[in-house]
Design a protein around this motif. Structure first.
Motif, PDB file in Angstrom:
ATOM      1  N   CYS A   1      32.428 -60.244   2.187  1.00 56.16           N
ATOM      2  CA  CYS A   1      32.221 -59.942   3.608  1.00 56.16           C
ATOM      3  C   CYS A   1      33.321 -58.981   4.056  1.00 56.16           C
ATOM      4  CB  CYS A   1      32.277 -61.221   4.429  1.00 56.16           C
ATOM      5  SG  CYS A   1      32.176 -60.895   6.207  1.00 56.16           S
TER       6      CYS A   1
ATOM      7  N   LEU B   1      33.700 -57.796   7.261  1.00 57.88           N
ATOM      8  CA  LEU B   1      33.803 -57.743   8.719  1.00 57.88           C
ATOM      9  C   LEU B   1      35.256 -57.842   9.181  1.00 57.88           C
ATOM     10  CD1 LEU B   1      30.799 -60.023   9.681  1.00 57.88           C
ATOM     11  CD2 LEU B   1      31.007 -57.591  10.158  1.00 57.88           C
ATOM     12  N   CYS B   2      36.000 -58.758   8.558  1.00 60.66           N
ATOM     13  CA  CYS B   2      37.410 -58.864   8.943  1.00 60.66           C
ATOM     14  C   CYS B   2      38.260 -58.799   7.686  1.00 60.66           C
ATOM     15  CB  CYS B   2      37.680 -60.128   9.765  1.00 60.66           C
ATOM     16  SG  CYS B   2      38.089 -61.597   8.823  1.00 60.66           S
TER      17      CYS B   2
ATOM     18  N   TRP C   1      40.069 -60.760   6.086  1.00 61.46           N
ATOM     19  CA  TRP C   1      40.016 -61.785   5.054  1.00 61.46           C
ATOM     20  C   TRP C   1      39.240 -61.268   3.846  1.00 61.46           C
ATOM     21  CZ3 TRP C   1      41.970 -66.538   3.986  1.00 61.46           C
ATOM     22  CH2 TRP C   1      42.604 -67.224   5.011  1.00 61.46           C
ATOM     23  N   ARG C   2      38.222 -60.452   4.104  1.00 63.42           N
ATOM     24  CA  ARG C   2      37.315 -59.958   3.056  1.00 63.42           C
ATOM     25  C   ARG C   2      36.938 -61.115   2.112  1.00 63.42           C
ATOM     26  NH1 ARG C   2      36.898 -54.356   3.639  1.00 63.42           N
ATOM     27  NH2 ARG C   2      38.726 -53.311   4.409  1.00 63.42           N
ATOM     28  N   CYS C   3      36.397 -62.180   2.700  1.00 62.07           N
ATOM     29  CA  CYS C   3      36.052 -63.374   1.918  1.00 62.07           C
ATOM     30  C   CYS C   3      35.073 -63.020   0.807  1.00 62.07           C
ATOM     31  CB  CYS C   3      35.396 -64.416   2.817  1.00 62.07           C
ATOM     32  SG  CYS C   3      36.459 -65.066   4.090  1.00 62.07           S
TER      33      CYS C   3
ATOM     34  N   GLY D   1      32.467 -68.556   4.825  1.00 60.46           N
ATOM     35  CA  GLY D   1      33.745 -67.859   4.942  1.00 60.46           C
ATOM     36  C   GLY D   1      34.762 -68.668   5.717  1.00 60.46           C
ATOM     37  N   PHE D   2      35.972 -68.158   5.771  1.00 62.96           N
ATOM     38  CA  PHE D   2      37.045 -68.861   6.479  1.00 62.96           C
ATOM     39  C   PHE D   2      36.649 -69.150   7.923  1.00 62.96           C
ATOM     40  CE2 PHE D   2      40.776 -68.950   9.181  1.00 62.96           C
ATOM     41  CZ  PHE D   2      41.552 -69.902   8.547  1.00 62.96           C
ATOM     42  N   CYS D   3      35.948 -68.212   8.548  1.00 68.56           N
ATOM     43  CA  CYS D   3      35.532 -68.376   9.949  1.00 68.56           C
ATOM     44  C   CYS D   3      34.433 -69.417  10.099  1.00 68.56           C
ATOM     45  CB  CYS D   3      35.039 -67.042  10.495  1.00 68.56           C
ATOM     46  SG  CYS D   3      33.571 -66.432   9.611  1.00 68.56           S
TER      47      CYS D   3
ATOM     48  N   HIS E   1      29.737 -67.369   8.457  1.00 66.07           N
ATOM     49  CA  HIS E   1      28.925 -66.579   7.522  1.00 66.07           C
ATOM     50  C   HIS E   1      28.753 -67.370   6.230  1.00 66.07           C
ATOM     51  CE1 HIS E   1      28.915 -62.837   9.892  1.00 66.07           C
ATOM     52  NE2 HIS E   1      30.033 -63.346  10.360  1.00 66.07           N
TER      53      HIS E   1
ATOM     54  N   ASN F   1      38.724 -66.087  12.917  1.00 68.94           N
ATOM     55  CA  ASN F   1      39.350 -65.825  11.618  1.00 68.94           C
ATOM     56  C   ASN F   1      40.844 -66.154  11.619  1.00 68.94           C
ATOM     57  OD1 ASN F   1      39.919 -63.758  13.370  1.00 68.94           O
ATOM     58  ND2 ASN F   1      39.441 -62.103  11.937  1.00 68.94           N
TER      59      ASN F   1
ATOM     60  N   VAL G   1      33.810 -61.506  13.936  1.00 68.56           N
ATOM     61  CA  VAL G   1      33.123 -62.564  13.196  1.00 68.56           C
ATOM     62  C   VAL G   1      31.660 -62.691  13.655  1.00 68.56           C
ATOM     63  CG1 VAL G   1      33.129 -65.105  13.089  1.00 68.56           C
ATOM     64  CG2 VAL G   1      35.237 -63.839  12.694  1.00 68.56           C
TER      65      VAL G   1
END
Ligand code: SF4
Ligand code: SF4
Length: 357
Positions: free
Chosen positions: A23, A25-26, A28-30, A38-40, A43, A89, A146
């Protein structure tokens, strides 16, 4: 655009050959396996495709002055409609918005198809803003990156309707996300929480100050009107040298005309044991900003985090029947099968189920 609750394919996803998806988007690039969130928490990778769980889910709405964000140099007499959703995030220890921003329980309920949170289409949000005669829509309370799928759809409709758009962010956001949203975004109100990597690592282990500052600069370079905010927390980021360095960074990178808002910390969550920031510290920080050459520095002794104060039910703002609006949100997308959404089932199957506390 979706017209009912469903998983919406995440923007900026990068599928890998083994079925994992990254991902973007932020920052973190999970990298997520099938079933993993994801961390958030907003997703989820479902069989090699990443989906946003919170598209259209609104955790809070408020109509208020743009000055509350705080934004003072863009249509300063405007009213705005602030909206937010679940999923952030960061995990700030002094967060005032836990229930409406992190929304760990709310996202779990969505995942299980048991949510009764309001689902509101982008068109309905814009209609509501027009009905309340505001000048713009603000995406706030948690991190809008997010929720970018929804933020983008609402922003496009808002611009078509003559409304401006405002994004309150922690700026732990990728360049790609900023490039996607910038043409549809008028104002960024961004935190500069600290100039210490340790401070940032404490709330988000993969973050650094440089990444956050680069995102803010990128938004400015993309032509978005930027105002920055530093919430001064006693013993955490109130060193006068650090506050001076923040002001100097703004002067050198955003320009001496760029507004800086210094806000007061009020005890909350895991920082409940700390005192509220003395007003004298806020005033000193603001004086330092003016000393280094910033022309627009504002000391706020009544504003902290960007919180929803009214917390009126979302249905009340939309003048809709709460029963119909809050029907159990089970996903209607074909990827979910007959059982509705049940993301947690997929997480368990994949052996990646994790409770986030
Ligand atoms: S938005 Fe950020 S935290 Fe959430 S899945 Fe994407 S990269 Fe991870
Ligand atoms: S303070 Fe803002 S950035 Fe930090 S966890 Fe709360 S909502 Fe997220």
């Amino acid at each position: 655009m979706a017209d009912h609750y469903q998983l919406v394919e995440s923007l900026l996803q990068q599928p890998l050959e083994n079925g994992d998806v990254v991902c973007n988007l932020c920052l973190w690039r999970c990298r997520l396996r099938h079933g993993q969130r994801g961390f958030c928490q907003a997703h989820v990778n479902r069989n090699g495709t990443l989906y946003n769980l919170s598209y259209g889910i609104i955790s809070a709405i408020e109509v208020e002055s743009i000055r509350n964000k705080p934004v003072y140099h863009f249509q300063p007499d405007s009213q705005i409609m602030s909206i937010g959703s679940y999923g952030c995030n960061f995990r700030c220890k002094g967060c005032h918005n836990l229930e409406i921003s992190w929304g760990v329980e709310a996202l779990d309920k969505l995942a299980k198809g048991q949510s009764t949170d309001a689902w509101v289409s982008p068109g309905q949000i814009v209609e509501t803003a027009l009905k309340h005669e505001v000048g713009g829509i603000a995406f706030t309370y948690s991190e809008p990156a997010v929720w970018l799928e929804y933020v983008l759809d609402v922003s496009k409709l808002a611009h078509e309707a003559g409304l401006f758009t405002l994004y309150v962010s922690n700026s732990f956001v990728t360049d790609e996300a900023l490039e996607l949203i910038a043409p549809h975004l008028d104002v960024l109100c961004s935190d500069i929480k600290s100039l210490s990597d340790e401070f940032y690592k404490d709330i988000c282990p993969v973050s650094t100050v440089d990444q956050v500052l680069a995102s803010i600069k990128k938004a400015h370079d993309l032509g978005v009107h930027v105002e920055t905010r530093t919430n001064v927390i006693p013993g955490k980021n109130d060193d006068p040298r650090e506050l001076r360095a923040i002001a100097e960074w703004i002067r050198d990178n955003l320009g001496a005309d760029s507004p800086w808002h210094v806000t007061k910390f009020f005890p909350a969550y895991q920082l409940s044991h700390l005192p509220a920031t003395p007003n004298a510290i806020i005033d000193e920080a603001a004086a330092t900003g003016r000393e280094v050459g910033l022309k627009h520095v504002y000391a706020h002794t009544d504003i902290s985090c960007d919180c929803a104060t009214e917390n009126m039910p979302v249905a009340a703002w939309l003048e809709m029947d709460a029963g119909a609006m809050n029907e159990v949100n089970q996903c209607a997308a074909s990827c979910c099968g007959d059982e509705g959404i049940l993301v947690k089932k997929f997480e368990k199957e994949a052996g990646v189920f994790v409770e986030v506390s």
